[in-house]
Design a protein around this motif. Structure first.
Motif, PDB file in Angstrom:
ATOM      1  N   UNK A 143      42.932  43.354  47.784  1.00 43.33           N
ATOM      2  CA  UNK A 143      41.652  43.911  47.375  1.00 43.33           C
ATOM      3  C   UNK A 143      41.824  45.119  46.456  1.00 43.33           C
ATOM      4  N   UNK A 144      42.807  45.957  46.733  1.00 40.10           N
ATOM      5  CA  UNK A 144      43.069  47.104  45.870  1.00 40.10           C
ATOM      6  C   UNK A 144      43.443  46.632  44.467  1.00 40.10           C
ATOM      7  N   UNK A 145      44.310  45.643  44.409  1.00 40.80           N
ATOM      8  CA  UNK A 145      44.750  45.095  43.115  1.00 40.80           C
ATOM      9  C   UNK A 145      43.556  44.492  42.370  1.00 40.80           C
ATOM     10  N   UNK A 146      42.724  43.703  43.076  1.00 43.54           N
ATOM     11  CA  UNK A 146      41.565  43.078  42.430  1.00 43.54           C
ATOM     12  C   UNK A 146      40.601  44.134  41.868  1.00 43.54           C
ATOM     13  N   UNK A 155      37.506  46.327  32.350  1.00 48.04           N
ATOM     14  CA  UNK A 155      36.541  47.335  31.917  1.00 48.04           C
ATOM     15  C   UNK A 155      35.142  47.091  32.484  1.00 48.04           C
ATOM     16  N   UNK A 156      35.081  46.724  33.766  1.00 44.57           N
ATOM     17  CA  UNK A 156      33.802  46.527  34.445  1.00 44.57           C
ATOM     18  C   UNK A 156      33.370  47.822  35.108  1.00 44.57           C
ATOM     19  N   UNK A 157      32.062  47.952  35.299  1.00 46.62           N
ATOM     20  CA  UNK A 157      31.561  49.095  36.057  1.00 46.62           C
ATOM     21  C   UNK A 157      31.807  48.826  37.534  1.00 46.62           C
ATOM     22  N   UNK A 158      31.670  49.881  38.348  1.00 45.51           N
ATOM     23  CA  UNK A 158      31.868  49.704  39.794  1.00 45.51           C
ATOM     24  C   UNK A 158      30.858  48.719  40.359  1.00 45.51           C
ATOM     25  N   UNK A 164      31.006  41.049  41.538  1.00 46.80           N
ATOM     26  CA  UNK A 164      31.996  39.991  41.306  1.00 46.80           C
ATOM     27  C   UNK A 164      32.773  39.657  42.579  1.00 46.80           C
ATOM     28  N   UNK A 165      33.190  40.701  43.305  1.00 49.41           N
ATOM     29  CA  UNK A 165      33.995  40.477  44.521  1.00 49.41           C
ATOM     30  C   UNK A 165      33.139  40.239  45.758  1.00 49.41           C
ATOM     31  N   UNK A 166      31.856  40.470  45.686  1.00 45.27           N
ATOM     32  CA  UNK A 166      30.977  40.264  46.829  1.00 45.27           C
ATOM     33  C   UNK A 166      31.175  41.314  47.916  1.00 45.27           C
ATOM     34  N   UNK A 167      31.466  42.560  47.500  1.00 49.11           N
ATOM     35  CA  UNK A 167      31.650  43.652  48.451  1.00 49.11           C
ATOM     36  C   UNK A 167      30.705  44.788  48.064  1.00 49.11           C
ATOM     37  N   UNK A 168      30.591  45.777  48.925  1.00 50.19           N
ATOM     38  CA  UNK A 168      29.685  46.890  48.655  1.00 50.19           C
ATOM     39  C   UNK A 168      30.283  47.837  47.619  1.00 50.19           C
TER      40      UNK A 168
END
Length: 191
Positions: A143-146, A155-158, A164-168
């Motif tokens: 997850x850290x790597x992703x 260059x995506x925003x948070x 994209x990852x389906x997390x908060x």
């Protein structure tokens, strides 16, 4: 700017007696003699006008010469010969503007210079750093790597990473800061 007469419509053929009389009359408009005198008297002032608008002498001379050529071509359409100088001044200004536009366009179309190329040593050093970074990235949690790859390499925003990852959003921030801290430790150990 002087008033320029429109081009005359086609006239019917003149009778022989009319043709003979026409040869003796003076043509309406600016005569060649008047234009020659205007050239002698005002060439320098027109050159000075062009110099205020352009930066090199050759271009100024070209503009003034072209203005005289254009006035000479249109001399029969100038109704008031005393306005020839005003017509010349306006032509010099217009031709100067055109010359500047062409220069600006030429500068825009010029290819941009290549940045200074790195030396072979710098290139090798950069490659070693990239290899070390990739190796350190592989050692991170998944997850850290992703999060780091999407955030800094894609260059995506948070918010985009979270979607994209389906997390908060909070998880993205947490994984990102832990991943950077872990990378820092690994990279400093290798240096």
């Amino acid at each position: 700017m002087p008033v320029i007469a429109p081009m005359p419509a086609a006239r019917p053929a003149q009778l022989p007696s009319q043709r003979e009389g026409a040869e003796h009359s003076v043509a309406a408009g600016t005569t060649v003699d008047h234009l020659t005198e205007t050239y002698r008297a005002h060439y320098r002032s027109l050159l000075g006008l062009a110099a205020l608008l352009l930066d090199d002498t050759a271009s100024c001379e070209d503009v003034v010469q072209e203005a005289f050529i254009r006035v000479h071509s249109a001399r029969n359409r100038v109704r008031e010969p005393e306005k020839t100088l005003a017509y010349l001044r306006q032509t010099v200004v217009n031709l100067s503007r055109s010359a500047l536009r062409r220069r600006i366009l030429g500068l825009k179309l010029l290819s941009k210079p290549m940045p200074d190329m790195a030396s072979a040593e710098e290139g090798a050093y950069d490659q070693l750093e990239r290899d070390a970074l990739i190796k350190a990235m592989r050692g991170l949690q998944r997850r850290q790597r992703e999060v780091l790859v999407l955030r800094y390499f894609a260059d995506m925003t948070e918010a985009q990473v979270a979607e994209t990852l389906g997390i908060s959003l909070g998880s993205v921030k947490a994984y990102g800061s832990r991943g950077i801290a872990a990378l820092r430790v690994v990279m400093e150990a290798q240096a």
